[in-house]
Design a protein around this motif. Sequence first.
Motif, PDB file in Angstrom:
ATOM      1  N   LYS A   1     -13.023  40.885  26.189  1.00  0.00           N
ATOM      2  CA  LYS A   1     -11.635  40.134  26.951  1.00  0.00           C
ATOM      3  C   LYS A   1     -10.863  41.326  27.110  1.00  0.00           C
ATOM      4  O   LYS A   1     -10.187  41.704  28.150  1.00  0.00           O
ATOM      5  N   ILE A   2     -10.544  42.104  25.872  1.00  0.00           N
ATOM      6  CA  ILE A   2      -9.657  43.336  26.063  1.00  0.00           C
ATOM      7  C   ILE A   2     -10.210  44.284  27.163  1.00  0.00           C
ATOM      8  O   ILE A   2      -9.048  44.769  27.921  1.00  0.00           O
ATOM      9  N   ALA A   3     -11.268  44.553  27.370  1.00  0.00           N
ATOM     10  CA  ALA A   3     -11.958  45.632  28.281  1.00  0.00           C
ATOM     11  C   ALA A   3     -11.597  45.210  29.866  1.00  0.00           C
ATOM     12  O   ALA A   3     -11.389  46.004  30.396  1.00  0.00           O
ATOM     13  N   ASP A   4     -11.247  43.697  29.908  1.00  0.00           N
ATOM     14  CA  ASP A   4     -10.956  43.335  31.111  1.00  0.00           C
ATOM     15  C   ASP A   4      -9.701  43.119  31.501  1.00  0.00           C
ATOM     16  O   ASP A   4      -9.160  43.051  32.828  1.00  0.00           O
ATOM     17  N   MET A   5      -8.840  43.603  30.584  1.00  0.00           N
ATOM     18  CA  MET A   5      -7.296  43.585  30.752  1.00  0.00           C
ATOM     19  C   MET A   5      -7.019  44.896  31.693  1.00  0.00           C
ATOM     20  O   MET A   5      -7.565  45.981  31.911  1.00  0.00           O
ATOM     21  N   ALA A   6      -5.640  44.402  32.275  1.00  0.00           N
ATOM     22  CA  ALA A   6      -5.186  45.746  33.104  1.00  0.00           C
ATOM     23  C   ALA A   6      -4.658  46.686  32.072  1.00  0.00           C
ATOM     24  O   ALA A   6      -4.527  46.441  30.854  1.00  0.00           O
ATOM     25  N   ASP A   7      -4.497  48.074  32.659  1.00  0.00           N
ATOM     26  CA  ASP A   7      -4.419  49.042  31.438  1.00  0.00           C
ATOM     27  C   ASP A   7      -3.066  48.838  30.562  1.00  0.00           C
ATOM     28  O   ASP A   7      -3.814  49.108  29.605  1.00  0.00           O
ATOM     29  N   ALA A   8      -2.305  48.591  31.093  1.00  0.00           N
ATOM     30  CA  ALA A   8      -0.990  48.517  30.103  1.00  0.00           C
ATOM     31  C   ALA A   8      -1.324  47.538  29.121  1.00  0.00           C
ATOM     32  O   ALA A   8      -0.941  47.716  27.853  1.00  0.00           O
ATOM     33  N   ASP A   9      -1.946  46.342  29.299  1.00  0.00           N
ATOM     34  CA  ASP A   9      -2.076  45.280  28.430  1.00  0.00           C
ATOM     35  C   ASP A   9      -3.388  45.738  27.421  1.00  0.00           C
ATOM     36  O   ASP A   9      -3.348  45.488  26.304  1.00  0.00           O
ATOM     37  N   ARG A  10      -4.327  46.314  28.074  1.00  0.00           N
ATOM     38  CA  ARG A  10      -5.444  46.570  27.614  1.00  0.00           C
ATOM     39  C   ARG A  10      -5.131  47.839  26.328  1.00  0.00           C
ATOM     40  O   ARG A  10      -5.624  47.693  25.046  1.00  0.00           O
ATOM     41  N   VAL A  11      -4.308  48.834  26.537  1.00  0.00           N
ATOM     42  CA  VAL A  11      -3.873  49.518  25.644  1.00  0.00           C
ATOM     43  C   VAL A  11      -3.311  49.189  24.338  1.00  0.00           C
ATOM     44  O   VAL A  11      -3.308  49.335  23.130  1.00  0.00           O
ATOM     45  N   LEU A  12      -2.256  48.174  24.709  1.00  0.00           N
ATOM     46  CA  LEU A  12      -1.539  47.305  23.558  1.00  0.00           C
ATOM     47  C   LEU A  12      -2.517  46.648  22.833  1.00  0.00           C
ATOM     48  O   LEU A  12      -2.593  46.542  21.561  1.00  0.00           O
ATOM     49  N   ALA A  13      -3.457  45.657  23.632  1.00  0.00           N
ATOM     50  CA  ALA A  13      -4.369  44.917  22.868  1.00  0.00           C
ATOM     51  C   ALA A  13      -5.327  45.713  22.040  1.00  0.00           C
ATOM     52  O   ALA A  13      -5.748  45.184  20.779  1.00  0.00           O
ATOM     53  N   GLU A  14      -5.907  46.886  22.451  1.00  0.00           N
ATOM     54  CA  GLU A  14      -6.850  47.679  21.565  1.00  0.00           C
ATOM     55  C   GLU A  14      -6.070  48.181  20.323  1.00  0.00           C
ATOM     56  O   GLU A  14      -6.426  48.087  19.139  1.00  0.00           O
ATOM     57  N   ARG A  15      -4.895  48.332  20.523  1.00  0.00           N
ATOM     58  CA  ARG A  15      -3.934  48.807  19.214  1.00  0.00           C
ATOM     59  C   ARG A  15      -3.851  47.772  18.269  1.00  0.00           C
ATOM     60  O   ARG A  15      -3.865  47.731  17.047  1.00  0.00           O
ATOM     61  N   ILE A  16      -3.403  46.554  18.788  1.00  0.00           N
ATOM     62  CA  ILE A  16      -3.164  45.410  17.792  1.00  0.00           C
ATOM     63  C   ILE A  16      -4.655  45.045  17.272  1.00  0.00           C
ATOM     64  O   ILE A  16      -4.537  44.642  15.924  1.00  0.00           O
ATOM     65  N   HIS A  17      -5.619  44.955  17.951  1.00  0.00           N
ATOM     66  CA  HIS A  17      -6.841  44.640  17.149  1.00  0.00           C
ATOM     67  C   HIS A  17      -7.024  45.599  16.223  1.00  0.00           C
ATOM     68  O   HIS A  17      -7.702  45.186  15.073  1.00  0.00           O
ATOM     69  N   ALA A  18      -6.824  47.012  16.480  1.00  0.00           N
ATOM     70  CA  ALA A  18      -7.148  47.911  15.440  1.00  0.00           C
ATOM     71  C   ALA A  18      -6.207  47.624  14.180  1.00  0.00           C
ATOM     72  O   ALA A  18      -6.687  47.681  13.128  1.00  0.00           O
ATOM     73  N   ILE A  19      -5.209  47.355  14.541  1.00  0.00           N
ATOM     74  CA  ILE A  19      -4.030  47.234  13.187  1.00  0.00           C
ATOM     75  C   ILE A  19      -4.517  45.957  12.705  1.00  0.00           C
ATOM     76  O   ILE A  19      -4.304  45.868  11.341  1.00  0.00           O
ATOM     77  N   VAL A  20      -4.783  44.779  13.305  1.00  0.00           N
ATOM     78  CA  VAL A  20      -5.215  43.590  12.517  1.00  0.00           C
ATOM     79  C   VAL A  20      -6.439  43.822  11.701  1.00  0.00           C
ATOM     80  O   VAL A  20      -6.462  43.409  10.614  1.00  0.00           O
ATOM     81  N   LYS A  21      -7.375  44.564  12.269  1.00  0.00           N
ATOM     82  CA  LYS A  21      -8.612  44.830  11.500  1.00  0.00           C
ATOM     83  C   LYS A  21      -8.326  45.708  10.227  1.00  0.00           C
ATOM     84  O   LYS A  21      -9.114  45.532   9.251  1.00  0.00           O
ATOM     85  N   ASP A  22      -7.630  46.861  10.275  1.00  0.00           N
ATOM     86  CA  ASP A  22      -7.294  47.391   9.151  1.00  0.00           C
ATOM     87  C   ASP A  22      -6.389  46.838   8.341  1.00  0.00           C
ATOM     88  O   ASP A  22      -6.423  46.829   6.982  1.00  0.00           O
ATOM     89  N   SER A  23      -5.349  45.930   8.639  1.00  0.00           N
ATOM     90  CA  SER A  23      -4.405  45.135   7.837  1.00  0.00           C
ATOM     91  C   SER A  23      -5.058  44.139   7.104  1.00  0.00           C
ATOM     92  O   SER A  23      -4.580  43.568   5.869  1.00  0.00           O
ATOM     93  N   ALA A  24      -5.853  43.361   7.795  1.00  0.00           N
ATOM     94  CA  ALA A  24      -6.234  42.079   7.335  1.00  0.00           C
ATOM     95  C   ALA A  24      -7.778  41.952   7.864  1.00  0.00           C
ATOM     96  O   ALA A  24      -8.187  41.317   8.441  1.00  0.00           O
ATOM     97  N   PRO A  25      -8.746  42.567   7.118  1.00  0.00           N
ATOM     98  CA  PRO A  25     -10.090  42.590   7.628  1.00  0.00           C
ATOM     99  C   PRO A  25     -10.725  41.000   7.362  1.00  0.00           C
ATOM    100  O   PRO A  25     -11.697  40.815   7.870  1.00  0.00           O
ATOM    101  N   GLN A  26      -9.964  40.397   6.536  1.00  0.00           N
ATOM    102  CA  GLN A  26     -10.544  39.212   6.237  1.00  0.00           C
ATOM    103  C   GLN A  26     -10.125  38.064   7.349  1.00  0.00           C
ATOM    104  O   GLN A  26     -11.055  37.011   7.748  1.00  0.00           O
ATOM    105  N   LEU A  27      -9.379  38.411   8.498  1.00  0.00           N
ATOM    106  CA  LEU A  27      -9.418  37.629   9.651  1.00  0.00           C
ATOM    107  C   LEU A  27     -10.476  37.760  10.747  1.00  0.00           C
ATOM    108  O   LEU A  27     -10.959  38.922  10.648  1.00  0.00           O
TER     109      LEU A  27
END
Length: 157
Positions: A57-83
């Motif tokens: 889903k992130i890969a299908d996003m427009a560039d600006a949204d995709r960049v933000l979504a990729e960073r949010i995804h990485a932050i969430v995975k690093d901060s709360a891997p149990q999610l």
Amino acid sequence: MTTQKTTARTAAKSKSAVAFTDEELAAMKEHAQELKTAARRGSRATKADGEQDVLAKIADMADADRVLAERIHAIVKDSAPQLAPKLWYGMPAYAKDGKVVCFFQSAEKFKARYATLGFNDSANLDDGTLWPTAFALTKLTADDEKRIGELVRRAVG
């Protein structure tokens, strides 16, 4: 003839009272599809399935949204891997025990000025009698990323 007028007025009232935007209708249809997919996967569903769905889903996003979504995804995975990553109304979301804790909403999907990082009521962000549950995103600085990481950790703590 009176019945027809009343019926027409009632129908018009009902239609406008429950009118959804095209974007909202599309999100509801995506959510229905997500539920069907989850039901098909059943007990064999894995965290990897959810992550694969989110990354696609992130890969299908427009560039600006995709960049933000990729960073949010990485932050969430690093901060709360149990999610567990999952799609929620067609957008990336992260759940604990099946309940969505936080989600990313692209600006493009709802024709908004900014993307949104939101937290649901299952997030432990309570702070007195008033606290934010959604944040507008236009870009992410290092300080923003640090703050988001802290919020996500607190949300699942």
